[in-house]
Design a protein around this motif. Structure first.
Motif, short mmCIF file in Angstrom:
data_model
loop_
_atom_site.label_atom_id
_atom_site.label_comp_id
_atom_site.label_asym_id
_atom_site.label_seq_id
_atom_site.Cartn_x
_atom_site.Cartn_y
_atom_site.Cartn_z
N THR A 55 69.19 -2.15 75.58
CA THR A 55 69.57 -3.54 75.84
C THR A 55 70.13 -4.20 74.58
N GLY A 56 69.46 -3.95 73.45
CA GLY A 56 69.95 -4.51 72.20
C GLY A 56 71.33 -3.99 71.82
N THR A 57 71.54 -2.68 72.02
CA THR A 57 72.85 -2.11 71.72
C THR A 57 73.92 -2.70 72.63
N ALA A 58 73.60 -2.91 73.89
CA ALA A 58 74.56 -3.52 74.82
C ALA A 58 74.96 -4.91 74.36
N VAL A 59 74.00 -5.69 73.89
CA VAL A 59 74.29 -7.04 73.40
C VAL A 59 75.21 -6.97 72.18
N VAL A 60 74.92 -6.05 71.25
CA VAL A 60 75.76 -5.89 70.06
C VAL A 60 77.18 -5.51 70.44
N LEU A 61 77.33 -4.60 71.40
CA LEU A 61 78.65 -4.18 71.84
C LEU A 61 79.42 -5.32 72.49
N LEU A 62 78.75 -6.15 73.25
CA LEU A 62 79.41 -7.31 73.84
C LEU A 62 79.85 -8.29 72.77
N CYS A 63 79.07 -8.41 71.71
CA CYS A 63 79.48 -9.27 70.58
C CYS A 63 80.72 -8.71 69.91
N PHE A 64 80.77 -7.39 69.74
CA PHE A 64 81.95 -6.75 69.18
C PHE A 64 83.17 -7.00 70.07
N ALA A 65 82.98 -6.91 71.39
CA ALA A 65 84.09 -7.16 72.32
C ALA A 65 84.61 -8.58 72.18
N ALA A 66 83.68 -9.54 72.07
CA ALA A 66 84.09 -10.94 71.88
C ALA A 66 84.83 -11.12 70.57
N TYR A 67 84.41 -10.39 69.53
CA TYR A 67 85.08 -10.47 68.23
C TYR A 67 86.54 -10.02 68.35
N TRP A 68 86.77 -8.96 69.10
CA TRP A 68 88.14 -8.47 69.27
C TRP A 68 88.98 -9.43 70.11
N VAL A 69 88.40 -9.96 71.18
CA VAL A 69 89.17 -10.79 72.10
C VAL A 69 89.59 -12.11 71.47
N ARG A 70 88.75 -12.68 70.63
CA ARG A 70 89.04 -14.02 70.10
C ARG A 70 90.23 -14.03 69.17
N GLY A 71 90.65 -12.87 68.64
CA GLY A 71 91.78 -12.84 67.73
C GLY A 71 91.37 -13.20 66.33
N ARG A 72 92.18 -12.79 65.37
CA ARG A 72 91.89 -13.05 63.95
C ARG A 72 93.18 -13.45 63.25
#
Length: 396
Positions: free
Chosen positions: A7-24
């Motif tokens: 569950t913790g790994t899934a949350v971290v991966l979703l955070c990574f996905a949000a990091y990519w989507v938001r743009g830099r």
């Protein structure tokens, strides 16, 4: 423990996905949506591995957690290839390859779903289960092998260290995926031949207990983790490397200022913009580059004031201390020659003998800002440690 891990790994991966989507930096890099789909699929796959989630979904449809996790894994594998295609191929070829992969994914999931439903209706018939596993493992194994070969080859061509190590980490993750595929193939053979080598229905109490869980659960989990870290690492390290580079540029610009002031005082005409000699924090690279160019131009303009006698005396002193032939020793010799030429220029006394030759490695460093800056930092440090009149023998 397993609930917390997955569950913790899934949350971290979703955070990574949000990091990519938001743009830099106001833009989204190539492959952003493919990477977001990859990370989200991996997150859902990890969530489906958690016993609590597994029990919840299987209370509605028995054994459906397997279908969900396998579907998310294949979706992630397809996203991996989509990301790679967008990086390595032109737009049209990438789109064509991605469409073919998505079509293969849809057909594979449809086939798996059909066999899963048939298996449930017939009381989990082993032949139907074997067909299900065959579809799953064929698609996953081919994708993992293809991605392993391409990422490893790309890592050898990459010039950025973070990207190189990220791709190699991804390759190792693909290796774990192939271990998982080999285990599933072994299980398939066992089921098909009725050998009973892989017990069915037993749950994993830990990532390694029973032993088969090391292949059925831990191997794919490690594969997902390494692939995710490998693909995300360059994106995470890029802002840090840029921050580190800006700090190095700012520190180098400041450290070169004393040497720059000395040489430009003797040859002020080389200063490109006398009214703007400070460093703009938004354009440190430009200002550092300009400072390095101006110092080198001053050294070039002072070449007829470079006395060979001073160079020979400085080289002898460096040799006496045992630092001859080292960058530090060469920088000390060059600093002594520059100090002498600056003093001679102020005195209006050009060198009467032969001009001292350029410093060792001058030609090889030309055009390489990091190498040229590192060299001038050594010269500036040596210059600051000596008194020009004492070393040059020229009256101030």
């Amino acid at each position: 423990m397993i609930n917390i891990l997955f569950t913790g790994t899934a949350v971290v991966l979703l955070c990574f996905a949000a990091y990519w989507v938001r743009g830099r930096g106001g833009h989204r890099p190539t492959g952003t949506w493919a990477m977001a789909a990859l990370l989200t699929s991996f997150a859902l796959a990890f969530a489906s591995y958690a016993p609590a989630v597994e029990r919840a979904v299987e209370s509605v449809v028995p054994h459906v957690a397997r279908l969900l996790s396998n579907t998310f894994t294949l979706t992630a594998a397809t996203s991996v290839l989509a990301f790679l295609f967008q990086l390595n191929l032109d737009r049209e070829r990438a789109r064509r390859q991605i469409r073919l992969r998505v079509l293969a994914l849809v057909l594979s999931v449809a086939g798996m779903t059909a066999f899963f439903v048939a298996e449930q209706l017939t009381g989990r018939h082993p032949v139907l289960y074997a067909c299900y596993v065959l579809i799953y493992i064929s698609y996953l194994g081919y994708t993992a092998k293809d991605f392993l070969l391409q990422t490893w080859a790309q890592s050898k061509r990459s010039t950025r260290r973070s990207q190189r190590w990220g791709l190699r980490t991804t390759s190792v993750g693909c290796g774990f995926a192939l271990v998982y595929a080999a285990y599933k193939l072994f299980a398939l053979v066992s089921i098909g031949l009725g050998l009973g080598l892989v017990p069915d229905g037993a749950r994993c109490s830990t990532p390694l207990t029973p032993f088969r869980c090391a292949f059925s659960v831990t191997a794919p989990a490690v594969a997902v983790l390494l692939i995710t870290v490998g693909l995300t690492l360059p994106a995470l390290l890029w802002p840090l490397s840029q921050l580190r580079r800006r700090r190095w540029e700012r520190d180098s610009f400041t450290a070169l200022e004393p040497l720059w002031r000395e040489v430009t005082a003797a040859v002020p005409e080389v200063v490109l913009d006398p009214g703007n000699t400070g460093a703009d924090a938004r354009d440190l690279d430009f200002h550092l580059h300009r400072r390095v160019i101006e110092i080198n131009d001053c050294v070039l303009a002072l070449r007829r004031y470079r006395p060979t006698s001073v160079r020979d005396a400085a080289a002898a002193e460096v040799a006496r201390r045992g630092t001859a032939g080292t960058p530090e020793g060469d920088a000390e010799v060059e600093a002594a020659v520059i100090a002498a030429s600056v003093a001679a220029k102020h005195a209006g006394a050009a060198s009467e003998g032969d001009e001292a030759p350029p410093a060792t490695g001058t030609a090889s460093r030309r055009g390489d800002l990091p190498a040229e800056t590192a060299w001038l930092l050594l010269v500036a440090d040596a210059y600051a440690r000596q008194s020009a009149p004492a070393n040059t023998g020229v009256a101030p």
